[in-house]
Write a protein that holds these residues in place. Structure first.
Motif, short mmCIF file in Angstrom:
data_model
loop_
_atom_site.label_atom_id
_atom_site.label_comp_id
_atom_site.label_asym_id
_atom_site.label_seq_id
_atom_site.Cartn_x
_atom_site.Cartn_y
_atom_site.Cartn_z
N THR A 35 6.60 5.99 -6.25
CA THR A 35 5.58 4.95 -6.40
C THR A 35 5.93 3.88 -5.38
O THR A 35 6.98 3.23 -5.47
CB THR A 35 5.58 4.35 -7.82
OG1 THR A 35 5.32 5.41 -8.76
CG2 THR A 35 4.50 3.29 -7.95
N CYS A 36 5.07 3.72 -4.40
CA CYS A 36 5.27 2.79 -3.30
C CYS A 36 4.58 1.46 -3.68
O CYS A 36 3.38 1.44 -3.90
CB CYS A 36 4.65 3.40 -2.04
SG CYS A 36 5.02 2.53 -0.55
N VAL A 37 5.35 0.37 -3.77
CA VAL A 37 4.82 -0.92 -4.20
C VAL A 37 4.58 -1.81 -2.97
O VAL A 37 5.51 -2.19 -2.28
CB VAL A 37 5.78 -1.63 -5.17
CG1 VAL A 37 5.20 -2.95 -5.63
CG2 VAL A 37 6.09 -0.73 -6.35
N PHE A 38 3.31 -2.10 -2.74
CA PHE A 38 2.91 -3.01 -1.67
C PHE A 38 2.70 -4.40 -2.26
O PHE A 38 2.27 -4.53 -3.40
CB PHE A 38 1.57 -2.58 -1.06
CG PHE A 38 1.61 -1.29 -0.31
CD1 PHE A 38 1.87 -1.26 1.05
CD2 PHE A 38 1.34 -0.09 -0.96
CE1 PHE A 38 1.87 -0.07 1.75
CE2 PHE A 38 1.34 1.11 -0.27
CZ PHE A 38 1.61 1.12 1.09
N PRO A 39 2.97 -5.44 -1.46
CA PRO A 39 2.61 -6.78 -1.94
C PRO A 39 1.08 -6.92 -1.92
O PRO A 39 0.41 -6.23 -1.15
CB PRO A 39 3.26 -7.71 -0.91
CG PRO A 39 3.44 -6.89 0.31
CD PRO A 39 3.59 -5.47 -0.14
N PRO A 40 0.53 -7.78 -2.77
CA PRO A 40 -0.92 -7.99 -2.72
C PRO A 40 -1.34 -8.44 -1.32
O PRO A 40 -0.59 -9.14 -0.63
CB PRO A 40 -1.15 -9.11 -3.74
CG PRO A 40 0.02 -9.03 -4.67
CD PRO A 40 1.17 -8.59 -3.80
#
Length: 110
Positions: free
Chosen positions: A36-41
């Motif tokens: 699960t790759c978490v990008f900043p908003p």
């Protein structure tokens, strides 16, 4: 496996370039696991390149899975990670999350 992308440039093209140079090699080298790759908003202009990157990676690493989320709410990130880790049929998705939830369901009275 949760992978945080970190801060990227504000401009969408510059952010896409930085992601492909700095983050993509790290994702390709990950062990076989659900990622699960978490990008900043970020603004709407980032959605297309993020979606395309995650979809391309999903095709490349199949049958292993990768999904992307955009969020800075730790509870929402944890909930998404818990779901995506066990959702065997879900891969190649980019999901901007809102930690506030969808709100009340409105319906008309009959």
């Amino acid at each position: 496996m949760l992978v945080r992308v970190g801060v990227l440039p504000e401009d969408a093209l510059d952010a896409a370039s930085a992601f492909h140079v700095e983050v993509l090699p790290r994702l390709r080298a990950m062990p076989d696991a659900a990622i699960t790759c978490v990008f900043p908003p970020a603004g709407h202009g980032h959605a297309d390149w993020r979606r395309a990157a995650i979809q391309s990676l999903a095709r490349e690493i199949a049958p292993h899975r990768i999904n992307g989320i955009a969020c800075d709410d730790e509870a929402a990130i944890a909930a998404a990670e818990a779901y995506l880790t066990t959702a065997d049929g879900v891969t190649g998705q980019y999901l901007p999350l809102d930690g506030e939830g969808a709100g009340k369901v409105l319906h008309s009275a009959s």
